[in-house]
Design an enzyme around this catalytic site. Structure first.
Site, PDB file in Angstrom:
ATOM      1  N   CYS B 104       0.784  -1.145  -0.224  1.00 28.47           N
ATOM      2  CA  CYS B 104      -0.376   0.156   0.197  1.00 28.47           C
ATOM      3  C   CYS B 104       0.907   1.570   0.347  1.00 28.47           C
ATOM      4  O   CYS B 104       1.653   1.144  -0.514  1.00 28.47           O
ATOM      5  CB  CYS B 104      -0.569   0.068   1.127  1.00 28.47           C
ATOM      6  SG  CYS B 104      -2.796   1.149   1.764  1.00 28.47           S
ATOM      7  N   HIS B 238      -3.522  -5.088   0.983  1.00 28.40           N
ATOM      8  CA  HIS B 238      -2.825  -5.647   2.351  1.00 28.40           C
ATOM      9  C   HIS B 238      -2.665  -7.051   2.569  1.00 28.40           C
ATOM     10  O   HIS B 238      -3.607  -7.639   3.185  1.00 28.40           O
ATOM     11  CB  HIS B 238      -3.496  -5.027   3.250  1.00 28.40           C
ATOM     12  CG  HIS B 238      -3.577  -3.089   3.265  1.00 28.40           C
ATOM     13  ND1 HIS B 238      -2.228  -2.685   4.451  1.00 28.40           N
ATOM     14  CD2 HIS B 238      -3.599  -2.377   2.543  1.00 28.40           C
ATOM     15  CE1 HIS B 238      -1.829  -1.372   4.069  1.00 28.40           C
ATOM     16  NE2 HIS B 238      -3.548  -1.081   3.306  1.00 28.40           N
ATOM     17  N   GLU B 240      -0.795  -8.730   5.391  1.00 28.06           N
ATOM     18  CA  GLU B 240      -0.779  -8.589   6.607  1.00 28.06           C
ATOM     19  C   GLU B 240      -2.392  -8.727   7.075  1.00 28.06           C
ATOM     20  O   GLU B 240      -2.570  -8.811   8.338  1.00 28.06           O
ATOM     21  CB  GLU B 240       0.130  -7.415   6.801  1.00 28.06           C
ATOM     22  CG  GLU B 240      -0.672  -6.496   7.069  1.00 28.06           C
ATOM     23  CD  GLU B 240      -0.674  -5.647   5.912  1.00 28.06           C
ATOM     24  OE1 GLU B 240      -0.541  -5.935   4.519  1.00 28.06           O
ATOM     25  OE2 GLU B 240      -1.316  -4.423   5.630  1.00 28.06           O
TER      26      GLU B 240
END
Lengths: 83, 277
Positions: B104, B238, B240
């Site tokens: 990002c 994202h 994660e």
């Protein structure tokens, strides 16, 4: 002391979603004569130097180091002496 | 090297987010992550004991967020601050085959620094691309579907099956990957030839689709790319945030697995580094 008025524009052909959205909003507000809106960023930078050439060189560096991404931006500026 | 010896630098400055999820993703897989403030690497305003060198780590991750308030352009201030002191060490870091991941805002930073797409060498002196304002002119925050399109050049995706579609959330206002207008198509072809395109946005049928499946209007639906050597990757969504299955929006519908779609990216890079060093 010099003050540099720097304008960062989008290059020709680069989409300007913010401008387009603003144009649409203005149309909805009844401004039917609005044909196009283009957005740009304006920075006013005060430079503590007495030398205009040095101020200009500094502004060029500033534009390339941070303010403009040459992929999408053109930049222009005016430098004025202030007291 | 052993997994537990792999050190990961999770780099942050004011406005970074998801650094905790990123830290935990690496920690849960057995590596040694550390949250490091940019000033610890540049040595400004920090105590001697807090100073760190980028060469202490095998993996550098720049997480998402809104660094420095996204002022000027997203990622531009973070990138400019890094460039002044860390350009040469980072170039060396990449040359040695260590791994750099930008998610990002981290992707925006790597592009602004000139490390991605990296087609004219490891680092270009001026940016070769930009992550520009979404076509919608809005912050787009929702799950996105990514098709894995790399032919295994990228070290972050070795454990993902070719053509697999992953659900990884996006949350950004500037994610449209643009190249210089007059050379854009030529660069897209070059990226394909170099096997640098990693993920593209698709619809539930796995087909390339426009908005809202492509949240930002990125040409050719590009969501993530890597450098020609495959050890620097940037992606807008994202991974994660979907390390565990239960952070997927549809987890209650049951898919018989506890593994989230983002986990393979962290596993892949750790596996690669443990074999390489």
């Amino acid at each position: 002391m010099f003050v540099a008025d720097i304008r960062i524009k989008l290059k020709k052909g680069v989409a300007d979603p913010e401008g387009k959205n603003t144009a649409k909003a203005l149309e909805l507000l009844g401004f039917s004569e609005v044909a196009e809106v283009k957005t740009s960023k304006f920075f006013s930078i005060h430079l503590d130097t007495h030398d205009e050439a040095a101020a200009k060189a500094q502004v060029e560096k500033i534009c390339l180091a941070l303010l403009a991404n040459p992929v999408i931006n053109d930049y222009s500026y005016d430098i004025k002496k202030v007291a | 090297m052993k997994l537990e010896d792999i050190k990961v630098c999770i780099l942050r400055i004011e406005g970074t987010n998801c650094e905790t999820e990123s830290y935990q993703a690496f920690e849960r897989l057995g590596a040694k992550p550390e949250m490091v403030h940019l000033k610890q690497l540049t040595g400004q305003d920090v105590r001697e004991s807090e100073k760190r060198s980028i060469t202490d780590y095998q993996i550098l991750m720049i997480p998402g967020g809104f660094s420095s308030g996204d002022y000027v352009r997203a990622g531009a201030i973070f990138a400019a601050r890094m460039k002044t002191k860390l350009a040469a060490p980072m170039e060396e870091f990449i040359r040695e085959g260590r791994a750099v991941l930008g998610v990002c805002n981290g992707f925006q930073v790597l592009v602004e620094m000139g490390f991605l797409p990296g087609i004219d060498g490891i680092m270009s002196p001026v940016p070769q691309a930009v992550l520009s304002t979404n076509d919608s002119s809005r912050f787009e925050c929702r799950p996105t579907l990514l098709k894995y399109e790399n032919n295994y050049n990228c070290i972050f995706t070795q454990k993902i099956k070719s053509g697999q579609v992953l659900l990884i959330p996006s949350a950004h206002a500037e994610g449209k990957l643009l190249f210089p207008h007059d050379r854009a198509e030529q660069i897209y072809r070059q990226l394909e030839d170099n096997d640098q395109i990693v993920f593209r946005y698709v619809d539930p049928n796995g087909e390339y689709a426009g908005y809202p499946w492509n949240p930002n209007g990125s040409p050719h639906n590009i969501a993530g790319i890597c450098n020609p050597s495959g050890n620097v990757m940037g992606m807008m969504p994202h991974p994660e945030r979907v390390f565990h299955r239960y952070t997927h929006p549809d987890w209650t519908r049951g898919f018989g697995s506890e593994i989230g779609d983002g986990r393979a990216i962290f596993e892949s890079v750790l596996d690669h580094i443990s074999k390489k060093f």
